[in-house]
Design a protein around this motif. Structure first.
Motif, PDB file in Angstrom:
ATOM      1  N   VAL A   1     -30.075  -9.489 -76.897  1.00  0.00           N
ATOM      2  CA  VAL A   1     -29.428  -8.243 -76.483  1.00  0.00           C
ATOM      3  C   VAL A   1     -30.248  -7.058 -76.966  1.00  0.00           C
ATOM      4  O   VAL A   1     -30.499  -6.120 -76.224  1.00  0.00           O
ATOM      5  CB  VAL A   1     -27.977  -8.167 -77.012  1.00  0.00           C
ATOM      6  N   ALA A   2     -30.700  -7.098 -78.216  1.00  0.00           N
ATOM      7  CA  ALA A   2     -31.463  -5.992 -78.772  1.00  0.00           C
ATOM      8  C   ALA A   2     -32.784  -5.797 -78.037  1.00  0.00           C
ATOM      9  O   ALA A   2     -33.285  -4.691 -77.935  1.00  0.00           O
ATOM     10  CB  ALA A   2     -31.715  -6.213 -80.264  1.00  0.00           C
ATOM     11  N   ALA A   3     -33.343  -6.864 -77.507  1.00  0.00           N
ATOM     12  CA  ALA A   3     -34.616  -6.769 -76.795  1.00  0.00           C
ATOM     13  C   ALA A   3     -34.441  -6.208 -75.388  1.00  0.00           C
ATOM     14  O   ALA A   3     -35.402  -5.998 -74.684  1.00  0.00           O
ATOM     15  CB  ALA A   3     -35.276  -8.140 -76.731  1.00  0.00           C
ATOM     16  N   GLY A   4     -33.208  -5.976 -74.980  1.00  0.00           N
ATOM     17  CA  GLY A   4     -32.977  -5.351 -73.687  1.00  0.00           C
ATOM     18  C   GLY A   4     -32.648  -6.315 -72.574  1.00  0.00           C
ATOM     19  O   GLY A   4     -32.589  -5.920 -71.431  1.00  0.00           O
ATOM     20  N   ALA A   5     -32.476  -7.567 -72.864  1.00  0.00           N
ATOM     21  CA  ALA A   5     -32.078  -8.520 -71.829  1.00  0.00           C
ATOM     22  C   ALA A   5     -30.566  -8.415 -71.665  1.00  0.00           C
ATOM     23  O   ALA A   5     -29.838  -8.544 -72.628  1.00  0.00           O
ATOM     24  CB  ALA A   5     -32.460  -9.938 -72.234  1.00  0.00           C
ATOM     25  N   PHE A   6     -30.126  -8.137 -70.485  1.00  0.00           N
ATOM     26  CA  PHE A   6     -28.690  -7.966 -70.271  1.00  0.00           C
ATOM     27  C   PHE A   6     -28.375  -8.226 -68.813  1.00  0.00           C
ATOM     28  O   PHE A   6     -29.257  -8.267 -67.980  1.00  0.00           O
ATOM     29  CB  PHE A   6     -28.253  -6.547 -70.647  1.00  0.00           C
ATOM     30  N   THR A   7     -27.092  -8.373 -68.547  1.00  0.00           N
ATOM     31  CA  THR A   7     -26.667  -8.487 -67.159  1.00  0.00           C
ATOM     32  C   THR A   7     -25.681  -7.367 -66.881  1.00  0.00           C
ATOM     33  O   THR A   7     -24.932  -6.960 -67.746  1.00  0.00           O
ATOM     34  CB  THR A   7     -25.961  -9.841 -66.887  1.00  0.00           C
TER      35      THR A   7
ATOM     36  N   ASN B   1     -29.233   7.518 -73.300  1.00  0.00           N
ATOM     37  CA  ASN B   1     -28.399   8.658 -73.683  1.00  0.00           C
ATOM     38  C   ASN B   1     -28.493   9.662 -72.538  1.00  0.00           C
ATOM     39  O   ASN B   1     -29.513  10.322 -72.379  1.00  0.00           O
ATOM     40  CB  ASN B   1     -28.916   9.308 -74.973  1.00  0.00           C
ATOM     41  N   ILE B   2     -27.434   9.717 -71.734  1.00  0.00           N
ATOM     42  CA  ILE B   2     -27.437  10.591 -70.556  1.00  0.00           C
ATOM     43  C   ILE B   2     -26.384  11.682 -70.737  1.00  0.00           C
ATOM     44  O   ILE B   2     -25.187  11.391 -70.726  1.00  0.00           O
ATOM     45  CB  ILE B   2     -27.112   9.805 -69.267  1.00  0.00           C
ATOM     46  N   PRO B   3     -26.835  12.932 -70.903  1.00  0.00           N
ATOM     47  CA  PRO B   3     -25.842  14.010 -70.954  1.00  0.00           C
ATOM     48  C   PRO B   3     -25.296  14.214 -69.543  1.00  0.00           C
ATOM     49  O   PRO B   3     -26.057  14.465 -68.618  1.00  0.00           O
ATOM     50  CB  PRO B   3     -26.641  15.229 -71.413  1.00  0.00           C
ATOM     51  N   GLY B   4     -24.046  14.019 -69.356  1.00  0.00           N
ATOM     52  CA  GLY B   4     -23.451  14.162 -68.030  1.00  0.00           C
ATOM     53  C   GLY B   4     -22.018  13.703 -68.062  1.00  0.00           C
ATOM     54  O   GLY B   4     -21.481  13.318 -69.100  1.00  0.00           O
TER      55      GLY B   4
ATOM     56  N   VAL C   1     -34.159  11.892 -70.469  1.00  0.00           N
ATOM     57  CA  VAL C   1     -33.158  11.214 -71.295  1.00  0.00           C
ATOM     58  C   VAL C   1     -33.878  10.301 -72.279  1.00  0.00           C
ATOM     59  O   VAL C   1     -35.065  10.020 -72.110  1.00  0.00           O
ATOM     60  CB  VAL C   1     -32.144  10.402 -70.438  1.00  0.00           C
ATOM     61  N   THR C   2     -33.167   9.851 -73.307  1.00  0.00           N
ATOM     62  CA  THR C   2     -33.787   8.970 -74.291  1.00  0.00           C
ATOM     63  C   THR C   2     -33.125   7.596 -74.282  1.00  0.00           C
ATOM     64  O   THR C   2     -31.958   7.455 -73.934  1.00  0.00           O
ATOM     65  CB  THR C   2     -33.687   9.559 -75.714  1.00  0.00           C
ATOM     66  N   ALA C   3     -33.899   6.605 -74.689  1.00  0.00           N
ATOM     67  CA  ALA C   3     -33.400   5.233 -74.779  1.00  0.00           C
ATOM     68  C   ALA C   3     -32.618   5.074 -76.075  1.00  0.00           C
ATOM     69  O   ALA C   3     -33.066   5.505 -77.138  1.00  0.00           O
ATOM     70  CB  ALA C   3     -34.556   4.251 -74.724  1.00  0.00           C
TER      71      ALA C   3
ATOM     72  N   GLU D   1     -37.509   6.746 -76.989  1.00  0.00           N
ATOM     73  CA  GLU D   1     -38.552   7.139 -76.031  1.00  0.00           C
ATOM     74  C   GLU D   1     -37.894   7.856 -74.857  1.00  0.00           C
ATOM     75  O   GLU D   1     -36.804   7.496 -74.423  1.00  0.00           O
ATOM     76  CB  GLU D   1     -39.308   5.908 -75.535  1.00  0.00           C
ATOM     77  N   LYS D   2     -38.577   8.874 -74.342  1.00  0.00           N
ATOM     78  CA  LYS D   2     -38.020   9.662 -73.238  1.00  0.00           C
ATOM     79  C   LYS D   2     -38.492   9.125 -71.892  1.00  0.00           C
ATOM     80  O   LYS D   2     -39.598   8.626 -71.759  1.00  0.00           O
ATOM     81  CB  LYS D   2     -38.428  11.126 -73.383  1.00  0.00           C
TER      82      LYS D   2
END
Length: 116
Positions: free
Chosen positions: A28-34, A105-108, A50-52, A76-77
């Motif tokens: 999960v931490a490595a970014g593998a997700f569904t 992180n999406i401001p909206g 936006v930033t990760a 990272e942006k």
């Protein structure tokens, strides 16, 4: 003697369970997700930087089976274009890519509506 044998088996079981959980969280931490096909939450936000939130794969399409274009590092942006019910379209190193929205992180404004 019997207690010692039981103790060793219990220790191995606990160690194996701990390893399995560690691997699950590492994935999960490595970014593998569904992304759930019935995803109902999305953002209405203007195109912006936006930033990760954490390390996450940038993919060529809106699927975990799509080719990986690169990996965003935490903080990272990236240029956010739009959110499509769980997948955010971004510009990454001059290319169009897709990232799981929950990793950005999406401001909206968060909107709950059914995908049509």
């Amino acid at each position: 003697m019997m207690n010692n044998v039981m103790s060793k088996k219990a220790t191995k079981l606990v160690a194996a369970t701990g390893l399995a959980l560690t691997l699950a969280f590492t994935t999960v931490a490595a970014g593998a997700f569904t992304v759930d096909a019935a995803q109902t939450t999305h953002y209405t936000a203007k195109p912006q930087m936006v930033t990760a939130k954490s390390a996450v794969n940038v993919r060529a399409g809106e699927s975990t089976n799509s080719k990986i274009l690169g990996i965003l590092k935490k903080s990272e942006k990236v240029y956010f274009v739009k959110d499509n019910y769980g997948w955010s379209k971004v510009t990454y190193k001059g290319k169009t890519g897709y990232v799981g929205t929950r990793y950005l992180n999406i401001p909206g404004k968060q909107v709950n509506s059914v995908k049509k």
